[in-house]
Design a protein around this motif. Structure first.
Motif, short mmCIF file in Angstrom:
data_model
loop_
_atom_site.label_atom_id
_atom_site.label_comp_id
_atom_site.label_asym_id
_atom_site.label_seq_id
_atom_site.Cartn_x
_atom_site.Cartn_y
_atom_site.Cartn_z
N LYS A 287 7.12 12.64 13.85
CA LYS A 287 7.55 12.72 12.45
C LYS A 287 7.61 11.33 11.82
O LYS A 287 8.20 10.40 12.41
CB LYS A 287 8.93 13.40 12.39
CG LYS A 287 9.30 13.82 11.01
CD LYS A 287 10.57 14.66 11.01
CE LYS A 287 11.02 14.89 9.58
NZ LYS A 287 12.41 15.29 9.51
N ASN A 288 6.98 11.17 10.69
CA ASN A 288 6.93 9.93 9.88
C ASN A 288 6.04 8.83 10.45
O ASN A 288 5.95 7.75 9.86
CB ASN A 288 8.33 9.32 9.66
CG ASN A 288 9.23 10.24 8.88
OD1 ASN A 288 8.75 10.95 8.00
ND2 ASN A 288 10.50 10.26 9.22
N LEU A 289 5.38 9.08 11.58
CA LEU A 289 4.54 8.01 12.15
C LEU A 289 3.35 7.64 11.25
O LEU A 289 3.12 6.45 11.00
CB LEU A 289 4.09 8.36 13.57
CG LEU A 289 3.16 7.35 14.25
CD1 LEU A 289 3.79 5.96 14.32
CD2 LEU A 289 2.77 7.80 15.66
N PRO A 290 2.58 8.63 10.75
CA PRO A 290 1.39 8.24 9.96
C PRO A 290 1.73 7.30 8.81
O PRO A 290 1.03 6.32 8.57
CB PRO A 290 0.84 9.59 9.46
CG PRO A 290 1.32 10.58 10.47
CD PRO A 290 2.68 10.09 10.92
N GLU A 291 2.85 7.58 8.10
CA GLU A 291 3.17 6.73 6.95
C GLU A 291 3.88 5.44 7.34
O GLU A 291 3.98 4.50 6.55
CB GLU A 291 3.98 7.51 5.90
CG GLU A 291 5.20 8.27 6.39
CD GLU A 291 4.89 9.68 6.91
OE1 GLU A 291 3.91 9.87 7.66
OE2 GLU A 291 5.67 10.61 6.59
N THR A 292 4.38 5.36 8.58
CA THR A 292 5.14 4.18 9.02
C THR A 292 4.26 3.16 9.74
O THR A 292 4.58 1.97 9.78
CB THR A 292 6.26 4.61 10.01
OG1 THR A 292 6.80 5.85 9.58
CG2 THR A 292 7.35 3.60 10.10
N LEU A 293 3.18 3.65 10.34
CA LEU A 293 2.35 2.80 11.20
C LEU A 293 1.83 1.57 10.45
O LEU A 293 1.29 1.66 9.35
CB LEU A 293 1.16 3.63 11.73
CG LEU A 293 0.34 2.97 12.82
CD1 LEU A 293 1.14 2.81 14.11
CD2 LEU A 293 -0.93 3.78 13.11
N GLY A 294 2.01 0.42 11.07
CA GLY A 294 1.51 -0.82 10.48
C GLY A 294 2.50 -1.47 9.52
O GLY A 294 2.19 -2.47 8.88
N LYS A 295 3.70 -0.87 9.42
CA LYS A 295 4.71 -1.41 8.49
C LYS A 295 6.03 -1.68 9.20
O LYS A 295 6.41 -0.91 10.10
CB LYS A 295 4.97 -0.41 7.36
CG LYS A 295 3.77 -0.15 6.49
CD LYS A 295 4.14 0.82 5.37
CE LYS A 295 2.86 1.43 4.79
NZ LYS A 295 2.95 2.87 4.65
N ASN A 296 6.74 -2.69 8.76
CA ASN A 296 8.13 -2.94 9.21
C ASN A 296 8.34 -2.86 10.70
O ASN A 296 9.27 -2.19 11.18
CB ASN A 296 9.08 -1.94 8.51
CG ASN A 296 9.10 -2.17 7.02
OD1 ASN A 296 9.11 -3.34 6.58
ND2 ASN A 296 9.06 -1.11 6.24
N GLY A 297 7.46 -3.48 11.46
CA GLY A 297 7.66 -3.57 12.91
C GLY A 297 7.14 -2.40 13.71
O GLY A 297 7.24 -2.39 14.94
N VAL A 298 6.56 -1.37 13.04
CA VAL A 298 6.02 -0.21 13.78
C VAL A 298 4.50 -0.38 13.92
O VAL A 298 3.79 -0.54 12.93
CB VAL A 298 6.30 1.12 13.04
CG1 VAL A 298 5.73 2.30 13.83
CG2 VAL A 298 7.79 1.29 12.82
#
Ligand code: FAD
Ligand code: UQ1
Length: 452
Positions: free
Chosen positions: A156-167
């Motif tokens: 959950k939320n990985l696609p939109e989080t990837l490459g941002k804020n340490g993820v």
């Protein structure tokens, strides 16, 4: 140089050292082309290879060379071919991203027809594949080499989080350079590394990047303010005990906390928290939520959807092939190898070196009526990078669970020599030999060194 002595003759010539058979195969190939294959009809091929990755190219190169111009088609949608094993080095700044890629047009075998599209479905009873554009392509023989599917959306939320804020993740061409950026920008706190409970490609890669990051943070003087945790959905750090035991010693020595049976399920980007399912033990069925400053995710993976939904798949969705001959269990003119196949061994490019030699021998045997069947023994390898000067070169058979090492020394010990081999020599072998179909893996060197 080293490479020259490592590069074997063509895989076909090598298969049973039948060089005269090779000559007659080339002659026969012209007959097959002239009589059996109308070059002006590009929708029909002697062999169709699905996928131009590590597996597809290593097979297609030899087949195209042997069967002649345009007898072989490779269906591959991507403009770029990646040498993914380099991404561990790219993610830690030891190699550049550019070194891991090549234009597909550069690596596509000259004599093969590149069909730049995706396969959407298979009709093995009609000997056809249907492309995404709706066109139907027919074949005498089919080789399925479409890789594994990374299921980013299952966290959950990985696609939109990837490459941002340490993820970040080394498992994507889009984020691998972010790993290096985030490691270097890290100022201490919680660093989490995950490994899912599904089959994945290169089962060692989720922890390799942890060792490389830890070394950088130690050298940067921030190690004492850094907590490093590794979460695996599985119950072991590595499948083979000989290597797992050494890895556990390294983790203990370097204060890396290993958590078994914990599977990442969700990322909460606002609060920078990762949520895990506990899969076993007293806390089974509960969740664990941890804050992170750095999060390296290895996504769940599985069989590609278009294979799963096809008549070629087994119950788990992989292309259902015989584990020794690589021939499909129901459709005898279909073969598969690499990450999308059902072969019950660890999914790596190294495994493909041995698989492709077997597949080519057996498929060419079908075409030329030669029945010397070759058998795959489950060979695979995982070069476990443990630092910028050290590596454990795991080589084993996934079929026996036993080590199958090439060199006459204990490969479970960390070494600089195997580090250099993996970082500098094997990439050369890959670009100069494996994608050209002339590298059958290290089996012959094992014999040369007397390791058997
Ligand atoms: P891929 O190389 O992934 O190729 C699949 C191809 O199929 C792709 O080109 C894709 O575009 C194409 N395709 C997909 N769908 C379709 C479709 N519908 N129609 C047509 N074509 C399609 N291996 C090692 O041996 N050693 C290592 O150290 C190592 N480290 C790794 C580290 C990382 C971070 C990663 C990500 C992988 C690593 N691997 C390593 C694993 C190795 O890269 C893979 O096992 C290998 O690339 C598998 O080859 P393949 O041809 O099966 O799949
Ligand atoms: C290998 O042959 C190979 O393919 C080119 C890899 O893929 C990246 C590997 O990681 C390894 C370890 C091998 C095996 C080669 C030797 C020389 C042990």
């Amino acid at each position: 140089m080293v490479l020259a002595s490592l590069t074997p003759l063509s895989a076909v010539a090598r298969a049973g050292a039948r060089s005269s058979a090779f000559q007659s195969r080339r002659f026969l190939a012209q007959v097959v082309n002239a009589k059996g294959h109308d070059q002006s009809t590009p929708s029909s091929y002697k062999v169709v290879v699905v996928g131009g990755g590590s597996a597809g190219l290593s097979v297609a190169s030899t087949l195209a060379e042997t069967l002649g111009n345009k007898a072989v088609a490779v269906v591959e949608p991507s403009d770029v071919h990646y040498y993914q094993p380099l991404w561990t080095f790219v993610g830690s700044g030891l190699k550049t991203f550019d070194e891991s890629k090549m234009a597909m047009s550069e690596v596509m075998p000259e004599k093969a027809q590149w069909i730049k599209d995706s396969v959407a479905s298979f009709n093995p009873k009609q000997n056809t594949v249907v492309l995404a554009n709706g066109e139907s392509i027919s074949y005498d023989y089919l080789v399925v080499a479409a890789g594994i599917q990374t299921n980013w959306g299952k966290i959950k939320n990985l696609p939109e989080t990837l490459g941002k804020n340490g993820v970040t993740s080394n498992y994507s061409a889009q984020s691998v350079q972010k790993t290096d950026e985030f490691i270097k920008a890290f100022k201490g706190g919680n660093a989490l590394f995950t490994m899912p409970s599904t089959p994945i490609k290169c089962a060692g890669a989720p922890q390799k990047i942890m060792y490389l990051a830890e070394e950088q943070w130690r050298k940067a003087g921030i190690r004492s303010q850094t907590n490093i945790n590794y979460f695996t959905g599985l119950g072991k750090i590595f499948a083979i005990d000989k290597y797992a035991n050494e890895l556990l010693k390294i983790c203990k020595k370097r204060d890396l906390n290993i958590n078994f049976f914990t599977d990442l399920t969700e990322i909460k980007p606002e609060s920078k928290e990762a949520v895990f399912n506990i899969l076993a033990g007293e806390a089974k069925g509960t969740t664990l939520t941890l804050p992170y400053e750095f999060l390296h995710v290895t996504p769940p993976m599985g069989a590609p959807e278009f294979i799963k939904s096809s008549p070629l798949s087994n119950a788990d969705g992989w292309v259902d092939v015989d584990k020794e001959t690589l021939r499909h269990n129901k459709f005898s003119n279909v073969y598969s190898l690499g990450d999308c196949s059902s072969l019950p061994t660890s999914k790596t490019a190294a495994a493909i070196t041995a698989q492709s030699a077997v597949l080519k021998n057996n498929l060419l045997g079908d075409i030329y009526g030669d029945n010397q069947v070759a058998k795959y023994d489950g060979y695979t390898s995982c070069p476990l990078v443990t630092g910028s000067e050290s590596l454990i070169l795991a080589e084993f058979s996934g079929y026996t669970g036993q080590p199958q090492e090439t060199f006459p020394f204990d490969q479970s010990k960390e070494r600089f020599s195997t580090y250099l081999l993996t970082k500098e020599v094997i990439p050369e072998i890959y670009w100069k030999s494996m994608v050209k179909g002339t590298w059958d893996g290290p089996a012959k060197y094992r014999k040369l060194f007397g390791v058997v």
